[in-house]
Design a protein around this motif. Structure first.
Motif, PDB file in Angstrom:
ATOM      1  N   TYR A  39       6.423  94.659   3.002  1.00  0.00           N
ATOM      2  CA  TYR A  39       6.130  96.095   2.973  1.00  0.00           C
ATOM      3  C   TYR A  39       4.719  96.335   2.447  1.00  0.00           C
ATOM      4  O   TYR A  39       3.962  97.128   3.009  1.00  0.00           O
ATOM      5  N   THR A  40       4.354  95.622   1.379  1.00  0.00           N
ATOM      6  CA  THR A  40       3.023  95.765   0.803  1.00  0.00           C
ATOM      7  C   THR A  40       1.950  95.369   1.807  1.00  0.00           C
ATOM      8  O   THR A  40       0.949  96.067   1.972  1.00  0.00           O
ATOM      9  N   LEU A  41       2.164  94.236   2.500  1.00  0.00           N
ATOM     10  CA  LEU A  41       1.190  93.803   3.499  1.00  0.00           C
ATOM     11  C   LEU A  41       1.067  94.809   4.632  1.00  0.00           C
ATOM     12  O   LEU A  41      -0.044  95.132   5.081  1.00  0.00           O
ATOM     13  N   MET A  42       2.193  95.321   5.100  1.00  0.00           N
ATOM     14  CA  MET A  42       2.160  96.259   6.228  1.00  0.00           C
ATOM     15  C   MET A  42       1.599  97.607   5.833  1.00  0.00           C
ATOM     16  O   MET A  42       0.864  98.229   6.594  1.00  0.00           O
ATOM     17  N   ARG A  43       1.908  98.057   4.645  1.00  0.00           N
ATOM     18  CA  ARG A  43       1.388  99.361   4.177  1.00  0.00           C
ATOM     19  C   ARG A  43      -0.128  99.326   4.141  1.00  0.00           C
ATOM     20  O   ARG A  43      -0.785 100.271   4.555  1.00  0.00           O
ATOM     21  N   GLN A  44      -0.686  98.219   3.679  1.00  0.00           N
ATOM     22  CA  GLN A  44      -2.139  98.085   3.647  1.00  0.00           C
ATOM     23  C   GLN A  44      -2.703  97.964   5.066  1.00  0.00           C
ATOM     24  O   GLN A  44      -3.824  98.382   5.303  1.00  0.00           O
ATOM     25  N   GLY A  45      -1.920  97.424   5.973  1.00  0.00           N
ATOM     26  CA  GLY A  45      -2.376  97.227   7.345  1.00  0.00           C
ATOM     27  C   GLY A  45      -2.446  98.491   8.165  1.00  0.00           C
ATOM     28  O   GLY A  45      -3.167  98.559   9.160  1.00  0.00           O
ATOM     29  N   TRP A  46      -1.705  99.525   7.778  1.00  0.00           N
ATOM     30  CA  TRP A  46      -1.692 100.754   8.573  1.00  0.00           C
ATOM     31  C   TRP A  46      -3.038 101.451   8.547  1.00  0.00           C
ATOM     32  O   TRP A  46      -3.386 102.175   9.458  1.00  0.00           O
ATOM     33  N   SER A  47      -3.806 101.237   7.492  1.00  0.00           N
ATOM     34  CA  SER A  47      -5.082 101.943   7.370  1.00  0.00           C
ATOM     35  C   SER A  47      -6.206 101.247   8.133  1.00  0.00           C
ATOM     36  O   SER A  47      -7.274 101.823   8.277  1.00  0.00           O
ATOM     37  N   ASP A  48      -6.007 100.014   8.600  1.00  0.00           N
ATOM     38  CA  ASP A  48      -7.038  99.279   9.348  1.00  0.00           C
ATOM     39  C   ASP A  48      -7.166  99.773  10.770  1.00  0.00           C
ATOM     40  O   ASP A  48      -6.297 100.220  11.401  1.00  0.00           O
TER      41      ASP A  48
END
Length: 142
Positions: A133-142
């Motif tokens: 979840y942490t990895l994906m949450r950060q990925g949404w902003s890229d």
């Protein structure tokens, strides 16, 4: 006495499993922080890392089941077994993921180890979900 030895051994494997999992997440995070990879690719790297850690944990428990069955005489697997070490790996995978299919089941002190493995797997799968979840949450902003 077998149950005490099996319990101590299972807790030792659990400790190693947690450390392996923790180290895999640290390694993935350090690789991703300085890699310049897009976060979406980073999610794949992170998930591959924790999946490999979980498979290593399953293999450690499988080896313990094999040792208890073949060398230590502390239990066995019953049910639809094929008489190969793959039975121990399959049973370990079913215990770790808490699927509990029931086609193969433990006898003797192996029952304690399989229960502890299920608790360990449940906790580490939850930890993996949080990490993902942490990895994906950060990925949404890229």
């Amino acid at each position: 006495m077998e149950i005490v030895i099996a319990t101590i051994g299972a807790f030792a494997i659990m400790a190693v499993s947690v450390l392996i999992h923790y180290q895999s997440m640290l390694a993935a995070r350090s690789i991703l922080d300085g890699s310049g990879l897009p976060r979406r690719a980073g999610v794949l790297v992170g998930m591959a890392s924790v999946t490999a850690a979980q498979m290593l944990s399953v293999a450690l428990y499988a080896f313990a089941f094999y040792a208890m069955d073949s060398w230590l005489g502390m239990g066995s697997l019953a049910g639809e077994t094929q008489g190969s070490p793959l039975d121990h790996f399959y049973f370990s995978m079913m215990s770790y993921t808490t699927l509990g299919v029931g086609d193969i089941y433990p006898l003797g002190a192996m029952r304690i180890v399989s229960g502890i493995e299920a608790l360990n797997g449940f906790a580490l799968i939850g930890w993996t979900a949080s990490f993902a979840y942490t990895l994906m949450r950060q990925g949404w902003s890229d």
